[in-house]
Design a protein around this motif. Sequence first.
Motif, short mmCIF file in Angstrom:
data_model
loop_
_atom_site.label_atom_id
_atom_site.label_comp_id
_atom_site.label_asym_id
_atom_site.label_seq_id
_atom_site.Cartn_x
_atom_site.Cartn_y
_atom_site.Cartn_z
N GLU A 102 0.80 -1.23 0.00
CA GLU A 102 0.00 0.00 0.00
C GLU A 102 0.83 1.28 0.00
O GLU A 102 0.26 2.38 0.01
CB GLU A 102 -0.92 0.02 1.23
N THR A 103 2.14 1.19 -0.04
CA THR A 103 2.98 2.38 0.07
C THR A 103 2.61 3.48 -0.94
O THR A 103 2.41 4.64 -0.55
CB THR A 103 4.48 2.00 -0.08
N PRO A 104 2.50 3.19 -2.24
CA PRO A 104 2.09 4.25 -3.17
C PRO A 104 0.71 4.80 -2.87
O PRO A 104 0.44 5.98 -3.11
CB PRO A 104 2.13 3.55 -4.54
N LEU A 105 -0.16 3.95 -2.34
CA LEU A 105 -1.51 4.40 -1.98
C LEU A 105 -1.47 5.43 -0.87
O LEU A 105 -2.14 6.46 -0.95
CB LEU A 105 -2.36 3.20 -1.56
N TRP A 106 -0.67 5.18 0.17
CA TRP A 106 -0.58 6.13 1.28
C TRP A 106 -0.05 7.47 0.79
O TRP A 106 -0.53 8.53 1.20
CB TRP A 106 0.32 5.59 2.38
N LYS A 107 0.95 7.43 -0.08
CA LYS A 107 1.50 8.67 -0.62
C LYS A 107 0.45 9.44 -1.41
O LYS A 107 0.33 10.67 -1.29
CB LYS A 107 2.70 8.34 -1.52
N ALA A 108 -0.34 8.72 -2.20
CA ALA A 108 -1.37 9.36 -3.02
C ALA A 108 -2.52 9.91 -2.17
O ALA A 108 -3.01 11.01 -2.43
CB ALA A 108 -1.91 8.37 -4.06
N LEU A 109 -2.93 9.16 -1.16
CA LEU A 109 -4.05 9.60 -0.33
C LEU A 109 -3.71 10.83 0.50
O LEU A 109 -4.58 11.65 0.78
CB LEU A 109 -4.49 8.46 0.59
N ASN A 110 -2.46 10.95 0.88
CA ASN A 110 -2.03 12.14 1.63
C ASN A 110 -1.59 13.23 0.65
O ASN A 110 -0.48 13.77 0.72
CB ASN A 110 -0.90 11.80 2.60
N HIS A 111 -2.48 13.55 -0.27
CA HIS A 111 -2.21 14.53 -1.31
C HIS A 111 -1.91 15.89 -0.68
O HIS A 111 -2.62 16.35 0.21
CB HIS A 111 -3.45 14.63 -2.21
N ASN A 112 -0.80 16.52 -1.11
CA ASN A 112 -0.34 17.82 -0.60
C ASN A 112 0.26 17.74 0.79
O ASN A 112 0.68 18.77 1.33
CB ASN A 112 -1.48 18.85 -0.57
N GLY A 113 0.30 16.55 1.39
CA GLY A 113 0.84 16.43 2.73
C GLY A 113 2.24 15.86 2.75
O GLY A 113 2.84 15.59 1.71
#
Length: 312
Positions: A124-135
């Motif tokens: 899920e690593t890329p997912l976490w990066k994408a979900l925390n957009h702008n963070g």
Amino acid sequence: MKSNNNTKLILLHPYIQKQGGSNRLWLLAFVSFFTIAFLLTLIYTRETSPVKAITTTMAAGSASSSTYGSNAPLPTTVINTLLHYASRSNDSFHMSHAEIKPISDALRKCSSPCNFLVFGLTHETPLWKALNHNGRTVFIEENRYYAAYYEELHPEIDVFDVQYTTKMKEMRELIASTKEQIKNECRPVQNLLFSECKLGINDLPNHVYEVDWDVILIDGPRGDGPEGPGRMTPIFTSGVLARSKKASSAKTHIFVHDYYRNVERIYGDEFLCRENLVESNGMLAHFVVEKMDENSFQFCRNHTSNSSTSSS
């Protein structure tokens, strides 16, 4: 025959001839200069006008994109699509939708920019990066070679490696030694960078300890077998980071994956506290931990976790 003594010899002075030729040359040079200048201007204008138009368009587009990307949250449809495909992966170790959704919800409710700390590089690593957009999203990985490989594969992802010195077979001894040092090296409010507590991670980059983390996910390191490092250290460290935040009245959402296992459950109850547990579905536990006073010397307000530890 008489000779005509009045005959006059007419001579053209060289200066007169030179002056006339010079005027014509100057006139020719003047006309030529303006002709060449006109042609060059025409050619330059025709060649650069499209470039300027394209550059202006690109700049406008970039500005628009930058403005959108810097402020706008990820659309709900995009989030739901990401969750849908991530939870239906063919990977044997992927999270289910029921596990991903609470983490996604916490990130969505987080004030922007959101600080998200993740222990473990997973499916899920890329997912976490994408979900925390702008963070800000930072990953902690036990395998330095895999961390370097992953960061090379995904340069946009920040990964730091850490060398765990704990073993799962030591989990009870580590809790006991931590309780003995709870007013010193293992106190719940401290800067772990200078700590010698066995359960505290103190070798991360300095700025990791200076950030007020809003959401923390513990999905690493390995928790298989007595010789594995286990997740005792990340759970303790997360509890300290949450209680030591500088922001006033700040709360930290801490998720512990594989909560059905002994280490995750016992250490979660001991250092994140049952009183802070807001949701659990067996695989994932969701704790909300508040900031504490620096003179506090106990992790939990009640001690139900102690009984669960001794009975396990």
